[in-house]
Write an enzyme that holds these catalytic residues in place. Structure first.
Site, PDB file in Angstrom:
ATOM      1  N   HIS A  41       0.737  -1.560  -0.350  1.00 37.61           N
ATOM      2  CA  HIS A  41      -0.319  -0.506   0.050  1.00 37.61           C
ATOM      3  C   HIS A  41       0.981   1.398  -0.025  1.00 37.61           C
ATOM      4  CE1 HIS A  41      -3.035  -3.214   2.291  1.00 37.61           C
ATOM      5  NE2 HIS A  41      -3.789  -2.640   0.484  1.00 37.61           N
ATOM      6  N   LYS A 156      -1.455  -7.389  -7.705  1.00 32.16           N
ATOM      7  CA  LYS A 156      -1.410  -9.248  -7.116  1.00 32.16           C
ATOM      8  C   LYS A 156      -2.919  -9.022  -7.322  1.00 32.16           C
ATOM      9  CE  LYS A 156      -2.688  -9.191  -3.172  1.00 32.16           C
ATOM     10  NZ  LYS A 156      -3.850 -10.273  -2.836  1.00 32.16           N
TER      11      LYS A 156
END
Ligand code: PAF
Length: 300
Positions: A41, A156
């Site tokens: 993140h 991802k």
């Protein structure tokens, strides 16, 4: 001293604040998350901060994208840690709405949802039939509240990225959807908030998912064109490792996400494996060039 991140919980307050930024010509970058922020993140936030003027990070564990019996209640939550990670990576605003703020009529009473059928029917969508409608609905709402010119997502969740790109195009959202490379541990395991569920033994074998996908990519590059052979190779690699329970492996087209019979260098390899309580997903391109990167700053 970097600016202290502002935490906003109300949609109207967020809109007012960002309207004022926009009126000063500032471009809004957006990183939607479900919290429990990790280095993956942080990388999205840093990329957003490099290409836009004001970065908003949302933290909302979206009940609509969890199926019955999934890990909604157990999903890791760490508001203080999230704030630190977001601020250190360059976010200016954290939007942390309550469930009532996002679903004022209650999560069971949401009537308007967004579906992207064909792309959402395969792989994750086949295993989790209501998942992508929940993702698309919350992301559409967040885009409406934030009004970003660029939104950043990790590769991802490649299927999610492809679906949201299609949603943006089909519904004319004025947002560039930017995919950023998966961040991995040194042994190949993709970073994920759900890695926190792994026991020490499961953590030790979990990189087999990435290893299997990488073997599949190598086989295609070495000339294996039968996608079934590549699927079998990947499945056997995962089955040979202890503790993992294969959900699926797939050789699919990188844009349409549909399964391929002939594996080409444009293919993308996907997999999902359960290790105890953790259900982990991953994917790789066949060639490094099939990995997206941020195309750089673009004036709206
Ligand atoms: O990728 C996620 O964390 C979530 O699916 C998202 C995009 C924040 C929507 O809840």
């Amino acid at each position: 001293m970097p600016p202290v991140i502002a935490t906003v919980v109300r949609g109207v307050e967020l809109r007012d604040r960002l309207d004022s930024e926009r009126s000063r010509g500032h471009r809004i970058g957006f990183v939607p998350t479900m919290g429990s922020l990790h280095r993956g993140h942080a990388e999205l936030i840093r990329t957003a901060a490099a290409h836009t003027d004001v970065v908003v990070v949302s933290v909302f564990v979206n009940p609509l994208q969890f199926g019955a019996g999934e890990d909604l209640d157990a999903y890791p939550r760490d508001p203080a840690g999230d704030r630190d990670v977001a601020e250190a990576a360059g976010a200016a605003v954290m939007f942390a709405p309550t469930e009532v703020e996002m679903y004022p009529h209650g999560r069971e009473a949401v009537l308007t949802t967004v579906a992207v059928p064909r792309l959402a029917a395969v792989m994750e969508g086949a295993s989790r039939p209501t998942h992508f409608a929940g993702v698309c609905t919350v992301v559409a709402k967040l885009w409406n509240l934030v009004g970003p010119c660029r939104a950043y997502f990790g590769e991802k969740d490649f299927q999610q990225l492809a679906i949201l790109r299609r949603m943006a195009a089909d519904l004319s959202f004025p947002v560039d959807v930017v995919g950023c490379p998966t961040v991995r541990e040194p042994d190949g395991l993709a970073l994920s908030s759900r890695n926190a569920y792994l026991s020490a033994e499961e953590r030790a074998v979990a990189p087999v998912l990435h290893r299997a996908l990488s073997l599949g990519a190598e086989a295609i590059l070495a000339g294996t064109s039968d996608a079934g052979t590549v699927r079998r190779l990947m499945a056997e690699t995962i089955d040979a490792a202890p503790l993992g329970r294969l959900d699926y492996v797939e050789v699919a087209h990188g844009d349409t996400l549909q399964p391929l019979t002939v594996a080409t260098e444009d293919a993308r390899l996907f997999g999902a494996v359960r290790f105890g309580r953790a259900r982990l997903i991953d994917n790789v391109g066949v060639t490094p060039s099939s990995t997206d990167t941020d195309p750089g700053p673009r004036r709206p």
